[in-house]
Design a protein around this motif. Structure first.
Motif, PDB file in Angstrom:
ATOM      1  N   GLY A 152      -2.056  -2.456   9.947  1.00  0.00           N
ATOM      2  CA  GLY A 152      -1.893  -2.222   8.518  1.00  0.00           C
ATOM      3  C   GLY A 152      -1.962  -3.491   7.698  1.00  0.00           C
ATOM      4  N   GLY A 153      -1.240  -4.518   8.115  1.00  0.00           N
ATOM      5  CA  GLY A 153      -1.228  -5.767   7.358  1.00  0.00           C
ATOM      6  C   GLY A 153      -2.591  -6.426   7.294  1.00  0.00           C
ATOM      7  N   LEU A 154      -3.316  -6.423   8.411  1.00  0.00           N
ATOM      8  CA  LEU A 154      -4.638  -7.054   8.439  1.00  0.00           C
ATOM      9  C   LEU A 154      -5.658  -6.236   7.644  1.00  0.00           C
ATOM     10  N   THR A 155      -5.589  -4.911   7.744  1.00  0.00           N
ATOM     11  CA  THR A 155      -6.489  -4.083   6.940  1.00  0.00           C
ATOM     12  C   THR A 155      -6.196  -4.256   5.462  1.00  0.00           C
ATOM     13  N   ALA A 156      -4.915  -4.387   5.112  1.00  0.00           N
ATOM     14  CA  ALA A 156      -4.568  -4.629   3.710  1.00  0.00           C
ATOM     15  C   ALA A 156      -5.143  -5.946   3.228  1.00  0.00           C
ATOM     16  N   LEU A 197      -8.298   6.630  16.119  1.00  0.00           N
ATOM     17  CA  LEU A 197      -8.544   6.542  14.681  1.00  0.00           C
ATOM     18  C   LEU A 197      -9.369   7.755  14.260  1.00  0.00           C
ATOM     19  N   LEU A 198      -8.839   8.517  13.302  1.00  0.00           N
ATOM     20  CA  LEU A 198      -9.529   9.700  12.807  1.00  0.00           C
ATOM     21  C   LEU A 198     -10.727   9.322  11.934  1.00  0.00           C
ATOM     22  N   PRO A 199     -11.678  10.249  11.746  1.00  0.00           N
ATOM     23  CA  PRO A 199     -12.895   9.910  11.010  1.00  0.00           C
ATOM     24  C   PRO A 199     -12.652   9.315   9.633  1.00  0.00           C
ATOM     25  N   HIS A 200     -11.667   9.826   8.872  1.00  0.00           N
ATOM     26  CA  HIS A 200     -11.476   9.264   7.542  1.00  0.00           C
ATOM     27  C   HIS A 200     -10.979   7.824   7.606  1.00  0.00           C
ATOM     28  N   ALA A 201     -10.292   7.441   8.687  1.00  0.00           N
ATOM     29  CA  ALA A 201      -9.857   6.053   8.835  1.00  0.00           C
ATOM     30  C   ALA A 201     -11.011   5.149   9.262  1.00  0.00           C
ATOM     31  N   THR A 202     -11.859   5.629  10.183  1.00  0.00           N
ATOM     32  CA  THR A 202     -12.996   4.803  10.587  1.00  0.00           C
ATOM     33  C   THR A 202     -13.980   4.656   9.435  1.00  0.00           C
ATOM     34  N   GLY A 203     -14.044   5.668   8.570  1.00  0.00           N
ATOM     35  CA  GLY A 203     -14.874   5.528   7.379  1.00  0.00           C
ATOM     36  C   GLY A 203     -14.391   4.405   6.478  1.00  0.00           C
ATOM     37  N   GLU A 204     -13.064   4.274   6.337  1.00  0.00           N
ATOM     38  CA  GLU A 204     -12.509   3.195   5.515  1.00  0.00           C
ATOM     39  C   GLU A 204     -12.822   1.828   6.126  1.00  0.00           C
ATOM     40  N   LEU A 205     -12.709   1.703   7.442  1.00  0.00           N
ATOM     41  CA  LEU A 205     -13.048   0.435   8.092  1.00  0.00           C
ATOM     42  C   LEU A 205     -14.536   0.150   7.987  1.00  0.00           C
ATOM     43  N   SER A 206     -15.344   1.192   8.024  1.00  0.00           N
ATOM     44  CA  SER A 206     -16.789   1.008   7.870  1.00  0.00           C
ATOM     45  C   SER A 206     -17.127   0.478   6.485  1.00  0.00           C
ATOM     46  N   GLU A 207     -16.419   0.958   5.461  1.00  0.00           N
ATOM     47  CA  GLU A 207     -16.652   0.464   4.110  1.00  0.00           C
ATOM     48  C   GLU A 207     -16.271  -1.010   3.970  1.00  0.00           C
ATOM     49  N   SER A 246      -3.158  11.827  16.164  1.00  0.00           N
ATOM     50  CA  SER A 246      -3.854  10.543  15.930  1.00  0.00           C
ATOM     51  C   SER A 246      -3.607  10.009  14.525  1.00  0.00           C
ATOM     52  N   ASN A 247      -2.388  10.161  14.042  1.00  0.00           N
ATOM     53  CA  ASN A 247      -2.125   9.849  12.641  1.00  0.00           C
ATOM     54  C   ASN A 247      -1.541   8.471  12.366  1.00  0.00           C
ATOM     55  N   GLY A 248      -0.838   7.865  13.321  1.00  0.00           N
ATOM     56  CA  GLY A 248      -0.136   6.624  13.027  1.00  0.00           C
ATOM     57  C   GLY A 248      -1.037   5.539  12.467  1.00  0.00           C
ATOM     58  N   GLY A 249      -2.010   5.103  13.268  1.00  0.00           N
ATOM     59  CA  GLY A 249      -2.916   4.054  12.820  1.00  0.00           C
ATOM     60  C   GLY A 249      -3.821   4.507  11.689  1.00  0.00           C
ATOM     61  N   SER A 250      -4.240   5.771  11.732  1.00  0.00           N
ATOM     62  CA  SER A 250      -5.154   6.278  10.707  1.00  0.00           C
ATOM     63  C   SER A 250      -4.518   6.259   9.326  1.00  0.00           C
ATOM     64  N   GLN A 251      -3.282   6.750   9.217  1.00  0.00           N
ATOM     65  CA  GLN A 251      -2.619   6.768   7.916  1.00  0.00           C
ATOM     66  C   GLN A 251      -2.292   5.360   7.435  1.00  0.00           C
ATOM     67  N   THR A 252      -2.029   4.456   8.364  1.00  0.00           N
ATOM     68  CA  THR A 252      -1.772   3.059   7.997  1.00  0.00           C
ATOM     69  C   THR A 252      -2.993   2.441   7.334  1.00  0.00           C
ATOM     70  N   ILE A 253      -4.159   2.686   7.893  1.00  0.00           N
ATOM     71  CA  ILE A 253      -5.403   2.144   7.327  1.00  0.00           C
ATOM     72  C   ILE A 253      -5.635   2.709   5.931  1.00  0.00           C
ATOM     73  N   ILE A 254      -5.390   3.999   5.759  1.00  0.00           N
ATOM     74  CA  ILE A 254      -5.571   4.605   4.438  1.00  0.00           C
ATOM     75  C   ILE A 254      -4.581   4.013   3.437  1.00  0.00           C
TER      76      ILE A 254
END
Length: 405
Positions: free
Chosen positions: A11-15, A44-54, A314-322
């Motif tokens: 979360g901190g690094l993605t932020a 990582l769920l698709p909506h989270a990998t989409g955010e990392l892709s962006e 699969s929500n912990g890391g995914s929601q953190t990224i969002i």
């Protein structure tokens, strides 16, 4: 605008990357002296990998993870209960990835240092407390190497320091230890034969007694067709103490193996996989009660510091990224960091708290328990065990906690 982020996890690094992308300066501090690729697998769920892709990380992520194609549920004897496609196979724009948590963190760390500079992440600094006024926030931090306290000034302080968050404790003193579920977890990674499609998530048993989860986290099979497999063993043990939730605690083979000896599921020798694991981790499944607010003026929370949850869907890391992406978007729009933090909280608090509570309900495991009760020695056709409505409820239960964002 300058943001201080406490915690150099996912979360901190993605932020930090997200803030940099919108022109906001960020510095990340972490109490550990050396950031190493620790941990086991994460999804990582698709909506989270989409955010990392962006963020321009699609190729790096694809090189690290396995694009999950399906989830398959079995009873403890290996009889198939239900399966469903995931990620691209389910029609999503982005893959669902299974990846080693430590490798994902190292990838994000490298990207932060490339884009923000080598001093953007500073280690050996432990958050102590903070004060704030209308002009900014001042964090008091212990420099562990020099054993002195130093001050960091910023426009906004973000607590992304995990389950045992010091920033959360500063905002919500007296909260107490995490809340236990009565389930003890053991986790590990080991080299094993590929199973099912080679990109499948395997679930066997249920949380009523013992459950086993396995999935590959190495995208390229070895020459012998073996791959690195992450496994999770969950055993209901009401005496499991929540306050022992240490993600790096070493577990003992003798404690977990007796629950799974003889299990053969989809070609996986469950006991053999556990026994071949070099380093086993052990901790209770825990969360915390949802908070009424994450933000106080110029201080806010993110990821597990804000909403630790049971590892379901699969929500912990995914929601953190969002979280990280939404926070950056609000800071890009606002002139006042405190207003941006409140807008971020307004967008994220209710849906994520809903997931925390939904994960406690575990409707999927209630259905899997029903299978075990109705067919204690196994079955030939699942339609002889579950009604069509009960089978449909399996998919609904998973969707409930894996599509909220």
């Amino acid at each position: 605008m300058r943001v201080l982020i406490v915690g150099a996890g996912i979360g901190g690094l993605t932020a930090a990357l997200s803030l940099h992308a919108v022109g906001v300066e960020a510095v990340v501090i972490d109490s550990v002296r050396d950031l190493r690729p620790l941990g086991v697998g994460i999804n990582l769920l698709p909506h989270a990998t989409g955010e990392l892709s962006e963020l321009g990380l699609a190729d790096r992520l694809a090189a690290l993870g396995v694009a999950t194609a399906e989830v398959v549920h079995l009873d403890r004897f290996g009889n198939e209960i239900w399966r469903e496609p995931r990620g691209l196979a389910a029609g999503h724009r982005w893959p669902q990835y299974s990846v080693h948590r430590g490798e994902l963190q190292v990838m994000l760390l490298a990207a932060v240092r490339e884009r923000l500079g080598p001093d953007a992440v500073r280690t050996g600094l432990r958050f102590v407390d903070a004060t704030q006024d209308r002009d900014g926030v001042r964090a008091r931090v212990l420099d562990r190497d020099r054993d002195v306290t130093v001050d960091f000034e910023a426009d906004l302080l973000v607590g992304a320091d995990g389950l045992h968050s010091a920033v959360r404790a500063h905002l919500h003193p007296g909260e107490g230890p995490p809340r236990g579920s009565g389930i003890r977890m053991w986790r590990g990674v080991a080299v094993a034969e590929r199973f099912l499609s080679g990109s499948s998530m395997l679930f066997a048993g249920s949380n009523h007694a013992a459950k086993f989860v396995a999935y590959p986290i190495s995208p390229t099979p070895r020459p012998d067709n073996r791959t690195l497999v992450n496994w999770v063993a969950e055993v209901r043990m009401p005496e499991a103490a929540a306050e022992t939730a240490d993600w790096n605690r070493t577990g003992r083979l003798a404690d977990v193996l007796p629950f799974y000896e003889g299990w053969q599921c989809a070609g996986v020798d469950v006991g053999g996989l556990i026994a071949s694991t070099e380093h086993i981790l052990e901790y209770p499944m825990v969360d915390r009660d949802p908070l009424p607010h994450w933000t106080s003026g110029r201080i806010t929370l993110l990821g597990d510091a804000a909403h630790p949850m049971y590892p379901i869907g699969s929500n912990g890391g995914s929601q953190t990224i969002i979280d990280a992406r939404v926070l950056a978007a609000e800071l890009a729009r606002a002139d006042d960091p405190a207003e941006a933090a409140l807008a971020y909280e307004s967008a994220r608090l209710a849906p994520v708290n809903e997931i925390v509570l939904a994960n406690r309900d575990m409707p999927m495991d209630r259905i899997l328990r029903t299978v075990a009760e109705r067919a204690p020695t196994g079955f030939t056709h699942i339609e002889d065990v579950l009604t069509p409505d009960e089978l449909a409820a399996l998919s609904t239960a998973y969707t409930r906690t894996s599509t909220i964002r």
